[in-house]
Design a protein around this motif. Structure first.
Motif, PDB file in Angstrom:
ATOM      1  N   SER A  26       0.829  -1.203   0.000  1.00 23.16           N
ATOM      2  CA  SER A  26       0.000   0.000   0.000  1.00 23.16           C
ATOM      3  C   SER A  26       0.869   1.261   0.000  1.00 23.16           C
ATOM      4  O   SER A  26       0.654   2.185  -0.790  1.00 23.16           O
ATOM      5  CB  SER A  26      -0.920  -0.013   1.217  1.00 23.16           C
ATOM      6  N   THR A  27       1.845   1.280   0.872  1.00 20.07           N
ATOM      7  CA  THR A  27       2.747   2.428   0.961  1.00 20.07           C
ATOM      8  C   THR A  27       3.559   2.588  -0.320  1.00 20.07           C
ATOM      9  O   THR A  27       3.688   3.690  -0.859  1.00 20.07           O
ATOM     10  CB  THR A  27       3.706   2.268   2.154  1.00 20.07           C
ATOM     11  N   THR A  28       4.092   1.483  -0.820  1.00 21.34           N
ATOM     12  CA  THR A  28       4.913   1.519  -2.032  1.00 21.34           C
ATOM     13  C   THR A  28       4.096   2.011  -3.213  1.00 21.34           C
ATOM     14  O   THR A  28       4.585   2.798  -4.033  1.00 21.34           O
ATOM     15  CB  THR A  28       5.499   0.122  -2.318  1.00 21.34           C
ATOM     16  N   SER A  29       2.867   1.584  -3.299  1.00 19.02           N
ATOM     17  CA  SER A  29       1.983   2.024  -4.380  1.00 19.02           C
ATOM     18  C   SER A  29       1.805   3.543  -4.359  1.00 19.02           C
ATOM     19  O   SER A  29       1.871   4.207  -5.406  1.00 19.02           O
ATOM     20  CB  SER A  29       0.628   1.328  -4.248  1.00 19.02           C
ATOM     21  N   LYS A  30       1.608   4.101  -3.182  1.00 17.68           N
ATOM     22  CA  LYS A  30       1.451   5.554  -3.048  1.00 17.68           C
ATOM     23  C   LYS A  30       2.718   6.279  -3.476  1.00 17.68           C
ATOM     24  O   LYS A  30       2.669   7.299  -4.169  1.00 17.68           O
ATOM     25  CB  LYS A  30       1.098   5.920  -1.612  1.00 17.68           C
ATOM     26  N   VAL A  31       3.861   5.764  -3.053  1.00 15.87           N
ATOM     27  CA  VAL A  31       5.144   6.393  -3.395  1.00 15.87           C
ATOM     28  C   VAL A  31       5.371   6.354  -4.895  1.00 15.87           C
ATOM     29  O   VAL A  31       5.721   7.370  -5.511  1.00 15.87           O
ATOM     30  CB  VAL A  31       6.310   5.697  -2.652  1.00 15.87           C
ATOM     31  N   LEU A  32       5.170   5.192  -5.502  1.00 18.64           N
ATOM     32  CA  LEU A  32       5.416   5.060  -6.937  1.00 18.64           C
ATOM     33  C   LEU A  32       4.444   5.913  -7.751  1.00 18.64           C
ATOM     34  O   LEU A  32       4.835   6.517  -8.751  1.00 18.64           O
ATOM     35  CB  LEU A  32       5.336   3.595  -7.360  1.00 18.64           C
ATOM     36  N   ALA A  33       3.183   5.967  -7.331  1.00 20.26           N
ATOM     37  CA  ALA A  33       2.200   6.793  -8.039  1.00 20.26           C
ATOM     38  C   ALA A  33       2.578   8.269  -7.983  1.00 20.26           C
ATOM     39  O   ALA A  33       2.409   9.001  -8.961  1.00 20.26           O
ATOM     40  CB  ALA A  33       0.810   6.581  -7.446  1.00 20.26           C
ATOM     41  N   GLN A  34       3.132   8.678  -6.850  1.00 15.44           N
ATOM     42  CA  GLN A  34       3.511  10.084  -6.679  1.00 15.44           C
ATOM     43  C   GLN A  34       4.817  10.409  -7.396  1.00 15.44           C
ATOM     44  O   GLN A  34       4.926  11.443  -8.040  1.00 15.44           O
ATOM     45  CB  GLN A  34       3.636  10.406  -5.195  1.00 15.44           C
ATOM     46  N   ARG A  35       5.798   9.552  -7.268  1.00 15.64           N
ATOM     47  CA  ARG A  35       7.131   9.838  -7.798  1.00 15.64           C
ATOM     48  C   ARG A  35       7.347   9.383  -9.237  1.00 15.64           C
ATOM     49  O   ARG A  35       8.205   9.912  -9.928  1.00 15.64           O
ATOM     50  CB  ARG A  35       8.205   9.205  -6.909  1.00 15.64           C
ATOM     51  N   LEU A  36       6.595   8.364  -9.679  1.00 12.78           N
ATOM     52  CA  LEU A  36       6.769   7.827 -11.030  1.00 12.78           C
ATOM     53  C   LEU A  36       5.411   7.702 -11.727  1.00 12.78           C
ATOM     54  O   LEU A  36       4.974   6.604 -12.074  1.00 12.78           O
ATOM     55  CB  LEU A  36       7.460   6.457 -10.972  1.00 12.78           C
ATOM     56  N   PRO A  37       4.737   8.841 -11.944  1.00 11.11           N
ATOM     57  CA  PRO A  37       3.415   8.759 -12.574  1.00 11.11           C
ATOM     58  C   PRO A  37       3.528   8.134 -13.969  1.00 11.11           C
ATOM     59  O   PRO A  37       4.490   8.352 -14.688  1.00 11.11           O
ATOM     60  CB  PRO A  37       2.962  10.217 -12.644  1.00 11.11           C
ATOM     61  N   GLY A  38       2.558   7.322 -14.296  1.00 12.80           N
ATOM     62  CA  GLY A  38       2.549   6.679 -15.596  1.00 12.80           C
ATOM     63  C   GLY A  38       3.172   5.301 -15.616  1.00 12.80           C
ATOM     64  O   GLY A  38       2.991   4.542 -16.555  1.00 12.80           O
ATOM     65  N   VAL A  39       3.921   4.959 -14.581  1.00 15.26           N
ATOM     66  CA  VAL A  39       4.515   3.625 -14.491  1.00 15.26           C
ATOM     67  C   VAL A  39       3.418   2.654 -14.083  1.00 15.26           C
ATOM     68  O   VAL A  39       2.636   2.952 -13.173  1.00 15.26           O
ATOM     69  CB  VAL A  39       5.661   3.615 -13.454  1.00 15.26           C
ATOM     70  N   PRO A  40       3.317   1.495 -14.746  1.00 11.32           N
ATOM     71  CA  PRO A  40       2.318   0.512 -14.327  1.00 11.32           C
ATOM     72  C   PRO A  40       2.567   0.095 -12.875  1.00 11.32           C
ATOM     73  O   PRO A  40       3.613  -0.480 -12.561  1.00 11.32           O
ATOM     74  CB  PRO A  40       2.540  -0.666 -15.286  1.00 11.32           C
ATOM     75  N   LEU A  41       1.646   0.430 -12.009  1.00 13.64           N
ATOM     76  CA  LEU A  41       1.870   0.267 -10.575  1.00 13.64           C
ATOM     77  C   LEU A  41       2.018  -1.181 -10.125  1.00 13.64           C
ATOM     78  O   LEU A  41       2.943  -1.492  -9.382  1.00 13.64           O
ATOM     79  CB  LEU A  41       0.744   0.922  -9.776  1.00 13.64           C
ATOM     80  N   GLN A  42       1.122  -2.056 -10.526  1.00 12.69           N
ATOM     81  CA  GLN A  42       1.152  -3.413  -9.987  1.00 12.69           C
ATOM     82  C   GLN A  42       2.481  -4.118 -10.253  1.00 12.69           C
ATOM     83  O   GLN A  42       3.089  -4.637  -9.311  1.00 12.69           O
ATOM     84  CB  GLN A  42      -0.025  -4.230 -10.532  1.00 12.69           C
ATOM     85  N   PRO A  43       2.983  -4.133 -11.491  1.00  9.32           N
ATOM     86  CA  PRO A  43       4.278  -4.796 -11.711  1.00  9.32           C
ATOM     87  C   PRO A  43       5.417  -4.111 -10.954  1.00  9.32           C
ATOM     88  O   PRO A  43       6.299  -4.779 -10.418  1.00  9.32           O
ATOM     89  CB  PRO A  43       4.500  -4.702 -13.219  1.00  9.32           C
ATOM     90  N   ALA A  44       5.386  -2.789 -10.891  1.00 14.49           N
ATOM     91  CA  ALA A  44       6.454  -2.059 -10.198  1.00 14.49           C
ATOM     92  C   ALA A  44       6.411  -2.326  -8.699  1.00 14.49           C
ATOM     93  O   ALA A  44       7.449  -2.551  -8.070  1.00 14.49           O
ATOM     94  CB  ALA A  44       6.348  -0.560 -10.479  1.00 14.49           C
ATOM     95  N   VAL A  45       5.228  -2.323  -8.113  1.00 16.57           N
ATOM     96  CA  VAL A  45       5.085  -2.609  -6.683  1.00 16.57           C
ATOM     97  C   VAL A  45       5.573  -4.018  -6.388  1.00 16.57           C
ATOM     98  O   VAL A  45       6.303  -4.250  -5.414  1.00 16.57           O
ATOM     99  CB  VAL A  45       3.619  -2.417  -6.213  1.00 16.57           C
TER     100      VAL A  45
END
Length: 99
Positions: A26-45
């Motif tokens: 959950s936390t990682t998803s928020k960070v990635l969405a904020q810092r790396l917009p446009g990156v596919p979240l599920q695979p990155a998380v």
């Protein structure tokens, strides 16, 4: 933080790990969405969590209660910079981005 600790205390080791990983996701998803917009979240998380140490998982899980801080961003950034995470992102994240 206290809620997380109380929840984890009443569980066996496998359940504790699953709860901590879910909170860290959950936390990682928020960070990635904020810092790396446009990156596919599920695979990155998945890549970040799969390559995090147990200490990093617990720190990220604790931040799910209070919300991401600068320390959270540094932890996620450090995990992303690991060669095995970069390999995972190339294998899992890039194909998702190209779809």
């Amino acid at each position: 933080m206290v809620i997380l600790a109380v929840t984890l205390a009443g569980c066996n080791a496998q359940a504790q790990d699953e709860i901590a990983r879910a909170a860290a996701r959950s936390t990682t998803s928020k960070v990635l969405a904020q810092r790396l917009p446009g990156v596919p979240l599920q695979p990155a998380v998945n890549c970040v969590i799969d390559n995090a140490s147990s200490q990093q998982i617990l720190a990220l899980a604790a931040d799910s209660v209070t919300g991401p801080t600068e320390s959270t961003f540094q932890i996620v950034s450090g995990i992303i910079q690991k060669p095995e995470t970069l390999t995972c992102l190339a294998a899992e994240g890039l194909p998702a981005l190209l779809r």
